[in-house]
Design an enzyme around this catalytic site. Structure first.
Site: not given
Ligand code: PLP
Length: 386
Positions: A77, A145, A191, A193, A229, A318
């Site tokens: 995102t 997706n 991404s 995950h 960081t 969502c």
């Protein structure tokens, strides 16, 4: 003790594999004992920096690009927002992009898609001709997706190159599941995950010529494109997950998944002639099936499957947990009454035939238990199949 879950929602998130978990634990140990802030110049800082740079070069090797092409972010995102929000010029995206693209800018042109969800190359070419002379960016995802439908990104990349436009692709669902030629893309979004890394890590794979503008400024990390960081453990997990995913791709582990997909879709559509596979005539990711169950809303299906220990999704998962009308299915001109019955099943190379059989048995049981007067289910008819 709770019963084991059958997880068929890999497009929402891929759980950590044993290998990735091992690498994370290793990195946690190193971070606890010998590593400091990666921006510090003392030996503790240098140890942390080494961990990050070695992960960066592992990821770059996997994608066949240079280390400096990898810019770590908190996920896709953020990466998508960086690409779009900071771009100073005309932008074309498709109407089936993830909401992190569609909501990033309100002034983009949206290319429509056909009934299978595939973007029109003619439309893109016409837009590029009109935009010629101004700075232009095309952003089209590699694979969707919700439906798994694959876009012709190689052809789009060539059109952009011929017309002097930049090409960005959200390859979140495609990476590690189908071959992607990163050298052909000016910029791509990953991404963690979705690949079996920790949530909260992602990256851009970017050519030096791409005009990326920093959104978060401060300490100068990530070549000043993204201050803050670094998420060291997340970065290590991303390198481990990508290496494992690419090795599965090379070993053709996905052929088994393709066989599961064929069997599952054939079994359900033979049993229920009115069940529709969304995007059936397009090339699709072999792990993704978006299928309607006539007469029963997807949210009821998801709850019913969940009660039986099977995790699946209704269209796009969502962040709020609420199921909204799918913009993707609307863009494919699928009537709302059909779209609201569409369920997404997404597999991994570790999914077994037995698991797919359990899902199909449960699908049939739920379908047979629909009370068609009320569009609900008679729950007593459903027995455990997972
Ligand atoms: N792009 C696509 C195609 C996705 O499927 C997702 C997640 O569902 C995202 C972007 C957003 O990814 P992240 O959760 O890393 O921000």
């Amino acid at each position: 003790m709770s019963r084991p879950l059958l997880y068929l929602d890999y497009n929402a998130m891929a759980p950590l594999t044993a290998q990735v978990r091992g690498q994370i634990m290793n990195a946690v140990g190193l971070l606890g004992d010998q590593a400091g802030n990666p921006s510090s110049t003392h030996s503790f800082g240098r140890n942390a920096r080494r961990m990050i740079e070695s992960a960066r070069s592992e990821i770059a090797d996997v994608f066949g690009v240079e280390s400096k092409s990898i810019i770590f972010t908190s996920g896709a995102t953020e990466a998508n927002a960086m690409v779009l929000a900071g771009f100073d010029g005309e932008i074309l995206a498709s109407s089936v992009e993830h909401s992190s693209i569609l909501d990033a800018r309100l002034d983009m042109t949206l290319a429509s898609v056909d009934a299978n969800g595939v973007v029109s190359l003619d439309f893109i070419e016409q837009w590029l001709l009109t935009a010629r002379g101004s700075k232009a960016l095309v952003s089209i995802m590699a694979a969707n997706n919700e439906t798994g439908v694959i876009q012709p990104i190689q052809e789009i990349a060539a059109l952009c190159q011929q017309n002097g436009a930049y090409f960005h692709s959200d390859v979140v669902q495609a990476a590690g599941r189908m071959p992607v030629d990163f050298k052909a893309l000016d910029c791509a979004t990953i991404s963690g995950h979705k690949l079996g890394a920790l949530p909260g890590i992602g990256c851009l794979v970017m050519k030096e010529t791409f005009p990326l503008r920093a959104m978060i400024r401060g300490g100068g990390q990530e070549r000043s494109f993204r201050a803050g960081t670094e998420n060291i453990i997340g970065i290590i997990s991303l390198a481990a997950a990508l290496t494992e995913a690419m090795s599965a791709l090379r070993q053709n582990d996905w052929c088994r998944v393709r066989a599961h997909q064929h069997w599952m879709e054939n079994e359900i559509t033979t049993f229920c002639k009115d069940a529709l596979i969304i995007g059936v005539d397009a090339s699709r990711l072999v792990n993704t099936t978006c299928i309607t169950m006539p007469g029963l809303k997807a949210e009821t299906q998801v709850m019913r499957f969940d009660l039986e220990g099977i995790a699946v999704s209704a269209g796009s998962a969502c962040s709020s947990g609420k199921i909204k009308k799918s913009r993707v299915l609307s863009a494919m001109r699928i009537p709302d009454s059909v779209a609201e019955t569409a369920l997404r099943v997404s597999l991994s190379p570790h999914t077994t035939r037995k698991e797919v059989e359990s899902f199909v048995s449960m699908w049939k049981l739920i379908y047979e238990s629909i009370d068609r007067r009320n569009n609900t289910i008679r729950t007593t008819n459903v027995i455990s199949a997972a």
